[in-house]
Design a protein around this motif. Structure first.
Motif, PDB file in Angstrom:
ATOM      1  N   ALA A   1       5.367   0.178  -2.686  1.00  0.00           N
ATOM      2  CA  ALA A   1       5.383  -0.528  -1.398  1.00  0.00           C
ATOM      3  C   ALA A   1       5.038  -1.997  -1.620  1.00  0.00           C
ATOM      4  O   ALA A   1       4.180  -2.327  -2.436  1.00  0.00           O
ATOM      5  N   ARG A   2       5.697  -2.890  -0.903  1.00  0.00           N
ATOM      6  CA  ARG A   2       5.377  -4.319  -1.029  1.00  0.00           C
ATOM      7  C   ARG A   2       4.126  -4.688  -0.241  1.00  0.00           C
ATOM      8  O   ARG A   2       3.421  -5.623  -0.596  1.00  0.00           O
ATOM      9  N   ASN A   3       3.872  -3.959   0.840  1.00  0.00           N
ATOM     10  CA  ASN A   3       2.784  -4.322   1.753  1.00  0.00           C
ATOM     11  C   ASN A   3       1.827  -3.150   1.945  1.00  0.00           C
ATOM     12  O   ASN A   3       2.232  -1.988   1.851  1.00  0.00           O
TER      13      ASN A   3
ATOM     14  N   GLY B   1      -0.372  -4.454   6.792  1.00  0.00           N
ATOM     15  CA  GLY B   1       0.931  -5.108   6.681  1.00  0.00           C
ATOM     16  C   GLY B   1       0.922  -6.310   5.757  1.00  0.00           C
ATOM     17  O   GLY B   1       1.953  -6.940   5.533  1.00  0.00           O
TER      18      GLY B   1
ATOM     19  N   ALA C   1       0.678  -8.443   2.176  1.00  0.00           N
ATOM     20  CA  ALA C   1       1.276  -8.213   0.856  1.00  0.00           C
ATOM     21  C   ALA C   1       0.281  -7.480  -0.057  1.00  0.00           C
ATOM     22  O   ALA C   1      -0.896  -7.849  -0.105  1.00  0.00           O
TER      23      ALA C   1
ATOM     24  N   GLU D   1      13.844  -2.145   2.313  1.00  0.00           N
ATOM     25  CA  GLU D   1      13.616  -3.461   1.707  1.00  0.00           C
ATOM     26  C   GLU D   1      12.143  -3.734   1.426  1.00  0.00           C
ATOM     27  O   GLU D   1      11.812  -4.561   0.583  1.00  0.00           O
ATOM     28  N   ASP D   2      11.234  -3.059   2.150  1.00  0.00           N
ATOM     29  CA  ASP D   2       9.814  -3.328   1.910  1.00  0.00           C
ATOM     30  C   ASP D   2       9.235  -2.435   0.810  1.00  0.00           C
ATOM     31  O   ASP D   2       8.021  -2.292   0.686  1.00  0.00           O
TER      32      ASP D   2
ATOM     33  N   ASP E   1       9.772  -1.826  -3.525  1.00  0.00           N
ATOM     34  CA  ASP E   1      10.420  -2.283  -4.764  1.00  0.00           C
ATOM     35  C   ASP E   1      10.731  -1.087  -5.659  1.00  0.00           C
ATOM     36  O   ASP E   1       9.860  -0.232  -5.877  1.00  0.00           O
TER      37      ASP E   1
END
Ligand SMILES: Cc1cc2nc3c(=O)[nH]c(=O)nc-3n(C[C@H](O)[C@H](O)[C@H](O)COP(=O)(O)O)c2cc1C
Length: 198
Positions: free
Chosen positions: A93-95, A100, A102, A147-148, A150
């Motif tokens: 996960a990016r966040n 929420g 980063a 998209e959120d 990787d």
């Protein structure tokens, strides 16, 4: 094949014996054992217990799924990973889920989860070979990965096989001893570059 770490220190046998094979035996991995690997990963530590790791799994029991995931690897990895009965894609996960914001630690935490998975694999007589060589956009499109998140690595999992099953050049690499930098190059004490005295 045995390819133990060349160390005089009594590290745990599972750590000493682990290596990343390219040769895999033609032997299926029990579905319950695949679940055990993922359960071991699930119990890794993570920043704020956010558990940013996600896994996609493909096994040879479902050949279409296996071929789909194989197609997400770069060709040089496909060459040998096609023999692995289980393939994984590892996603982070990016966040942070709660805030929420980063999450700069997500890949660190995914790495811890993979460490757990690797040790559990060793305990089951299984081996894994992690791959950065994947086509991330192909994987995102093939699996609808948001998209959120990787796409970080692919993993080939199975029972290590005989090097002879590989093309000559890969067999040679498979037989090569494992090497590491000495601890003195990696561990410092009072200042950067100043070796620790044990
Ligand atoms: C994050 C990561 C990415 C890697 N990517 C690849 C890869 O794309 N292809 C490959 O053949 N090996 C890959 N490897 C395997 C390393 O080359 C291997 O772990 C290293 O040479 C040490 O060998 P050992 O695991 O047998 O001790 C990767 C390993 C890690 C941890």
């Amino acid at each position: 094949m045995d390819k133990p770490a060349n160390t005089d220190l009594p590290i745990h046998p599972l750590i000493r014996g682990r290596y990343s094979p390219r040769a895999f035996a033609d032997k299926a991995v029990a579905a319950g054992d695949v679940t055990l690997l993922l359960e071991a990963a699930r119990w890794a530590a993570s920043c704020f217990n956010d558990q940013p790791w996600r896994f996609l799994v493909a096994t040879r029991e479902r050949p279409e799924g296996h071929a789909k995931m194989l197609g997400c690897l770069v060709e040089s990895n496909q060459r040998w990973a096609s023999a692995a009965p289980v393939l994984l894609l590892c996603v982070a996960a990016r966040n942070f889920e709660r805030s929420g914001k980063a999450n700069a630690h997500a890949r660190h935490d995914l790495g811890l989860a993979m460490g757990n998975l690797s040790l559990q694999a060793g305990a089951l007589g299984l081996s894994l070979h992690i791959m950065a060589g994947i086509d991330r956009e192909a994987a995102r499109a093939a699996y609808g990965i948001p998209e959120d998140f990787d796409v970080v690595t692919g993993v080939a999992v199975g029972y290590a096989g005989a090097p002879d099953s590989l093309p000559a050049e890969l067999a040679e690499r498979e037989r090569a001893p494992r090497s590491r930098k000495p601890l003195e190059e990696l561990v410092f004490a009072d200042a950067w570059g100043e070796p620790r005295r044990a």
